[in-house]
Design a protein around this motif. Sequence first.
Motif, mmCIF file in Angstrom:
data_model
loop_
_atom_site.group_PDB
_atom_site.id
_atom_site.type_symbol
_atom_site.label_atom_id
_atom_site.label_comp_id
_atom_site.label_asym_id
_atom_site.label_seq_id
_atom_site.Cartn_x
_atom_site.Cartn_y
_atom_site.Cartn_z
ATOM 1 N N SER A 200 0.841 -1.206 0.000
ATOM 2 C CA SER A 200 0.000 0.000 0.000
ATOM 3 C C SER A 200 0.870 1.248 0.000
ATOM 4 N N PRO A 201 0.409 2.306 -0.669
ATOM 5 C CA PRO A 201 1.213 3.529 -0.748
ATOM 6 C C PRO A 201 1.382 4.209 0.610
ATOM 7 N N LEU A 202 2.620 4.537 0.921
ATOM 8 C CA LEU A 202 2.917 5.309 2.133
ATOM 9 C C LEU A 202 3.736 6.529 1.722
ATOM 10 N N LEU A 203 3.587 7.596 2.483
ATOM 11 C CA LEU A 203 4.379 8.805 2.268
ATOM 12 C C LEU A 203 5.637 8.667 3.127
ATOM 13 N N ARG A 204 6.799 8.676 2.468
ATOM 14 C CA ARG A 204 8.044 8.432 3.206
ATOM 15 C C ARG A 204 8.871 9.711 3.348
ATOM 16 N N VAL B 184 -0.140 8.207 -3.090
ATOM 17 C CA VAL B 184 -1.447 7.688 -3.476
ATOM 18 C C VAL B 184 -1.227 6.391 -4.247
ATOM 19 N N GLY B 185 -2.186 5.486 -4.190
ATOM 20 C CA GLY B 185 -2.106 4.279 -4.995
ATOM 21 C C GLY B 185 -2.521 4.580 -6.430
ATOM 22 N N ALA B 186 -1.849 3.982 -7.388
ATOM 23 C CA ALA B 186 -2.170 4.244 -8.796
ATOM 24 C C ALA B 186 -3.580 3.789 -9.131
ATOM 25 N N GLY B 187 -4.354 4.659 -9.777
ATOM 26 C CA GLY B 187 -5.656 4.276 -10.311
ATOM 27 C C GLY B 187 -5.465 3.446 -11.574
ATOM 28 N N GLU B 188 -6.562 2.870 -12.077
ATOM 29 C CA GLU B 188 -6.474 1.996 -13.260
ATOM 30 C C GLU B 188 -5.809 2.701 -14.439
ATOM 31 N N LEU B 194 1.635 4.301 -16.751
ATOM 32 C CA LEU B 194 2.936 4.311 -16.061
ATOM 33 C C LEU B 194 3.544 2.915 -15.986
ATOM 34 N N GLU B 195 2.754 1.919 -16.489
ATOM 35 C CA GLU B 195 3.250 0.545 -16.552
ATOM 36 C C GLU B 195 3.553 -0.033 -15.172
ATOM 37 N N VAL B 196 2.630 0.233 -14.239
ATOM 38 C CA VAL B 196 2.707 -0.379 -12.906
ATOM 39 C C VAL B 196 1.350 -1.012 -12.595
ATOM 40 N N LYS B 197 1.308 -1.792 -11.508
ATOM 41 C CA LYS B 197 0.040 -2.387 -11.120
ATOM 42 C C LYS B 197 -0.869 -1.352 -10.467
ATOM 43 N N PRO B 198 -2.178 -1.468 -10.683
ATOM 44 C CA PRO B 198 -3.101 -0.580 -9.960
ATOM 45 C C PRO B 198 -2.827 -0.691 -8.454
ATOM 46 N N GLY B 199 -2.869 0.434 -7.754
ATOM 47 C CA GLY B 199 -2.602 0.433 -6.313
ATOM 48 C C GLY B 199 -1.144 0.656 -5.962
ATOM 49 N N SER B 200 -0.251 0.597 -6.973
ATOM 50 C CA SER B 200 1.175 0.829 -6.693
ATOM 51 C C SER B 200 1.384 2.241 -6.160
ATOM 52 N N PRO B 201 2.352 2.403 -5.262
ATOM 53 C CA PRO B 201 2.573 3.739 -4.676
ATOM 54 C C PRO B 201 3.077 4.746 -5.700
#
Lengths: 255, 255
Positions: A200-204, B184-188, B194-201
């Motif tokens: 899950s995204p965290l602010l670091r 924030v987690g990446a939206g769909e 951005l070529e990452v999974k949804p929810g990635s930071p």
Amino acid sequence: MAASQPLYSQLYDVLAERIRSGDWEEGKQLPSEKALVAEFGTSRGPVRQALAKLRTEGLVVGGRGAPPRVQRAVRSQSFDTFISFTEWVEELGRTPGAKVIELTQRLADERLARDLDIAVESPVVAVVRLRLVDGEPVMFERSVYVIDAGRHLLRVDLEAESIYQTLRNQGIFPTRAHNVIDAVGAGEIEARWLEVKPGSPLLRVRRTTLDQHGTVLDIADNRYLPNKANFAVDNSTLNPTPLTRIAVDDAGSGG
Amino acid sequence: MAASQPLYSQLYDVLAERIRSGDWEEGKQLPSEKALVAEFGTSRGPVRQALAKLRTEGLVVGGRGAPPRVQRAVRSQSFDTFISFTEWVEELGRTPGAKVIELTQRLADERLARDLDIAVESPVVAVVRLRLVDGEPVMFERSVYVIDAGRHLLRVDLEAESIYQTLRNQGIFPTRAHNVIDAVGAGEIEARWLEVKPGSPLLRVRRTTLDQHGTVLDIADNRYLPNKANFAVDNSTLNPTPLTRIAVDDAGSGG
């Protein structure tokens, strides 16, 4: 009002003071030009100039047709409140808390020695705490102190005491810091404590703090739940931005 | 050196200038006190005082026994470079790029009208772009411009032109900004680009930019791959921190 100032500038000072003092709150609509002319007994010119300066300074915003309004002013934050979770939360009128997850005296490996600017195998004190606001998890904190500071931390209750307050009581004054802010996916450990899914995204915020002698005191890696904390900064063409955006091809995701 | 300054202060100026000019690079070990005494032909006292001031000012760091070293100095960033992706990347000597995903003129709903400080149903121009560095995805940008600015964007090639440069050419000068930084987690949608999974930071910067008249020009929501960009800030007890940490109980996760 200083009589030597131009009239518009005197008006500006009076109005700016009303905003800064909070007498005029954020979002409040300013009186109309006409009302200000009547209040100050001046002509319209100085009132307009004063309002223009309030806009330029960012104290007033708006009006395509609508009357201008008092603008949210991001205050700067004191150093102590910025670096201390305890002092920050108390200033917000909330109750800070801490759960000590790990407290260790150990010897610095090469990387830690470099970061803390000490010799390899020098003793250090590592602290891992979950930080709470009103009993709820907000931040996961990992910090490592040089032994001169860390030795004092072994003797106090780190669930009740502010570390930086403890150090100040010992004559060790955190004086400068270098901070790097980014985002990171939660690791297994902090995910469990912060009650989120791993990844899950965290602010670091990674920070190096120096004492009053310019010597490194500690390094920290603090990870916030992103809906519990953020950072605000105002900038303008008049002032260089105190924040630097850095491109890094492989910043790594930390540990 | 000004003769009226105390000797240590003259020495400080000389040494600080060597650091600021880059003559002494970051990480360089300073000459020993003895070597400085020999170079300047003074006694040890002023050399020590000058070194102490360099530490306090953060230009020099270290030495538990080891000689002090030139300290990394975080430069502040110009406003233009801070707010413009194109100008930032060019300053880094890399090649900026953009892919226009959506460009729309539409009417402001209530929330947008409030954020842009315009009337509901005023026309706005919304831009969605993927931002690239050397052809690789780095940031997903969503911004909405008031029509006076936005109308110019409909006529230019937003894959080749900097938006802010386009606006400056039209006499519209981005002058101030309010920035909020969080994670924030990446939206769909941005996950795919951005070529990452949804929810990635992702590192998120939400910005309101004002023009030279203090009028809102645009609002933006920019999401960076976290290993491609971060923010650095230096602070100290001598200066209030220009960055404010804000606690928000429900900051929301944006759209």
